[in-house]
Design a protein around this motif. Structure first.
Motif, short mmCIF file in Angstrom:
data_model
loop_
_atom_site.label_atom_id
_atom_site.label_comp_id
_atom_site.label_asym_id
_atom_site.label_seq_id
_atom_site.Cartn_x
_atom_site.Cartn_y
_atom_site.Cartn_z
N LYS A 117 6.32 4.65 21.56
CA LYS A 117 7.07 4.77 22.80
C LYS A 117 6.30 5.63 23.80
N VAL A 118 6.07 5.08 24.96
CA VAL A 118 5.44 5.81 26.07
C VAL A 118 6.37 5.67 27.26
N GLY A 119 7.09 6.74 27.57
CA GLY A 119 8.11 6.63 28.61
C GLY A 119 9.25 5.77 28.09
N ARG A 120 9.58 4.73 28.84
CA ARG A 120 10.68 3.85 28.43
C ARG A 120 10.17 2.57 27.75
N THR A 121 8.87 2.43 27.63
CA THR A 121 8.32 1.22 27.04
C THR A 121 7.48 1.54 25.81
N ARG A 122 7.18 0.50 25.04
CA ARG A 122 6.33 0.65 23.87
C ARG A 122 4.95 0.10 24.16
N GLN A 123 3.96 0.71 23.54
CA GLN A 123 2.59 0.25 23.69
C GLN A 123 1.95 0.13 22.32
N GLY A 124 1.14 -0.94 22.16
CA GLY A 124 0.38 -1.07 20.93
C GLY A 124 1.00 -1.92 19.85
N GLY A 125 2.00 -2.75 20.18
CA GLY A 125 2.59 -3.62 19.18
C GLY A 125 1.71 -4.83 18.89
N ILE A 126 2.16 -5.67 17.96
CA ILE A 126 1.34 -6.83 17.58
C ILE A 126 1.71 -8.10 18.32
N ILE A 127 2.82 -8.11 19.05
CA ILE A 127 3.20 -9.32 19.78
C ILE A 127 2.15 -9.59 20.85
N GLY A 128 1.60 -10.78 20.82
CA GLY A 128 0.54 -11.15 21.76
C GLY A 128 -0.80 -11.30 21.07
N LEU A 129 -0.93 -10.77 19.85
CA LEU A 129 -2.18 -10.94 19.10
C LEU A 129 -2.19 -12.31 18.42
N THR A 130 -3.38 -12.87 18.25
CA THR A 130 -3.50 -14.08 17.45
C THR A 130 -3.42 -13.70 15.98
N GLU A 131 -3.20 -14.68 15.13
CA GLU A 131 -3.14 -14.39 13.71
C GLU A 131 -4.48 -13.83 13.20
N PRO A 132 -5.64 -14.41 13.60
CA PRO A 132 -6.92 -13.82 13.16
C PRO A 132 -7.11 -12.38 13.65
N GLN A 133 -6.63 -12.08 14.85
CA GLN A 133 -6.74 -10.70 15.35
C GLN A 133 -5.92 -9.76 14.48
N THR A 134 -4.74 -10.19 14.08
CA THR A 134 -3.91 -9.37 13.20
C THR A 134 -4.58 -9.20 11.84
N ARG A 143 0.82 -1.21 0.00
CA ARG A 143 0.00 0.00 0.00
C ARG A 143 0.86 1.27 0.00
N ASN A 144 2.18 1.06 -0.06
CA ASN A 144 3.12 2.18 -0.10
C ASN A 144 3.01 3.07 1.14
N ARG A 145 2.71 2.45 2.29
CA ARG A 145 2.68 3.21 3.54
C ARG A 145 4.10 3.56 3.94
N SER A 146 4.24 4.60 4.74
CA SER A 146 5.58 4.97 5.20
C SER A 146 6.13 3.86 6.10
N LEU A 147 7.44 3.70 6.07
CA LEU A 147 8.08 2.65 6.87
C LEU A 147 7.88 2.90 8.36
N ASN A 148 7.88 4.17 8.75
CA ASN A 148 7.64 4.49 10.16
C ASN A 148 6.24 4.09 10.60
N SER A 149 5.27 4.26 9.70
CA SER A 149 3.89 3.88 10.02
C SER A 149 3.77 2.37 10.17
N VAL A 150 4.43 1.63 9.28
CA VAL A 150 4.41 0.16 9.37
C VAL A 150 5.10 -0.29 10.66
N ALA A 151 6.24 0.33 10.96
CA ALA A 151 6.96 -0.03 12.17
C ALA A 151 6.13 0.25 13.42
N ARG A 152 5.37 1.34 13.39
CA ARG A 152 4.51 1.66 14.53
C ARG A 152 3.44 0.59 14.72
#
Length: 340
Positions: free
Chosen positions: A152-169, A137-146
């Motif tokens: 980043k919220v403080g010293r940790t990240r929030q909202g990644g895909i690790i922990g989601l099931t494949e159907p949820q993704t 879709r030619n999205r920006s690489l930063n958007s895909v990485a997000r």
């Protein structure tokens, strides 16, 4: 409706404590795994169109999931120790569950390792899908990485895909596609009155925003799509944590109880053990689990399900997730004491 037995009530009380501990450990492990992803390396691999190597960054390391493994081990040991409450009085005081028995250690480690592998495979597969979709879709690489590692919220990240099931993704990718296209955005709701989002894990706070965009015939700006996507991931990961916690705690305590009775037999403290399948109080009971209700077999025998699965007890991993997830069945054991 039949009343719950004393044994069922004890198991449910145990599960409530154990599920909370497993859920906390699961969320902590996912947070650590997300923070462990090298975002700079991810961007470099995306720039080079190295899809497989970029997706491989999301494979979970065993050490990251150590707190989760410990929570599962504790649930296993708790299940074994709880057997004392089900034994005849004379035997109850003399029984001590050996949580360090090699067989007990191997069982707990095997369950934890299987969960880590399952979650890791989902993360790698989900990352691959998001990368392929984003690049196409030619999205920006930063958007895909997000999308992949969150923000980043403080010293940790929030909202990644690790922990989601494949159907949820898959649903998250579809969600982004709908909201970014004026021709598809109306699919966000599954009813003509635009009252019910298509996906139950969508954050209802954004409903009005989406309705307004639909009525104006426009797609949402990228920033709003990101916000809705982040909210979806947060709710979806929380839901998966609840399912994982309940299922893994149930499996661990059930395996711990089975191991406890095996130890009783090995030590000669009992002459024989029988086990009875007791159906739980599921909202959507499985037909074969209902049929199995009350079936009693010897300890070294297995319950045979309609699909051919052979299970030593309810929630036996050998039956697969189709017989474990959301199942509330339990095993009732009865011992025969040696004759004097």
């Amino acid at each position: 409706m039949a009343r719950k037995t004393a044994q069922q009530r004890r198991i449910e009380a145990l599960l409530q404590r154990q599920s909370a501990a497993v859920r906390k450990a699961f969320l902590e492990a996912m947070r650590k795994a997300t923070n462990a992803v090298d975002r700079d390396a991810l961007i470099r691999l995306l720039e080079a169109n190295e899809v497989e190597r970029a997706a491989a960054l999301f494979r979970l390391e065993r050490g990251v999931a150590f707190p989760l493994e410990e929570a599962i081990r504790n649930a296993f040991i708790g299940g074994g120790m709880a057997v004392a409450d089900d034994l005849p009085k004379g035997l109850s005081g003399a029984f001590g569950f050996d949580g360090r028995h090699p067989r007990a250690i191997a069982l707990a480690e095997r369950q934890a390792a299987a969960l880590v592998t399952y979650v890791s495979d989902d993360a790698v597969s989900g990352a691959r899908k998001i990368i392929v979709d984003g690049l196409s879709r030619n999205r920006s690489l930063n958007s895909v990485a997000r999308d992949l590692v969150g923000r980043k919220v403080g010293r940790t990240r929030q909202g990644g895909i690790i922990g989601l099931t494949e159907p949820q993704t898959d649903r998250m990718i579809r969600l982004r596609s709908m909201l970014s296209d004026p021709e598809q955005i109306s699919d966000y709701f599954k009813d003509a009155d635009m009252k019910i989002p298509r996906y139950k894990e969508s954050d209802r706070r954004f409903d009005a925003m989406v309705r307004k965009a639909i009525k104006s015939g426009k797609a949402l700006p990228a920033a709003d799509v990101d916000r809705i996507g982040d909210a979806y991931k947060s709710k979806a990961s929380g839901n998966r944590a609840k399912v994982v916690a309940r299922n893994e705690a149930f499996t661990a305590q059930a395996a711990g109880r089975e191991e406890a009775y095996q130890q009783l037999l090995d030590d000669g403290k009992v002459e024989a053990v029988t086990k009875k399948w007791q159906h739980g109080f599921s909202k959507e009971p499985r037909e074969d689990h209902l049929r199995m209700d009350g079936e009693t077999i010897d300890f070294d025998e297995v319950f045979v399900m309609d699909d051919g699965a052979r299970m030593r007890f309810p929630h036996d991993p050998a039956g697969g997730p189709e017989h474990s997830i959301s199942c509330r069945c339990t095993c009732v054991y009865r011992v025969k004491l040696p004759r004097d």
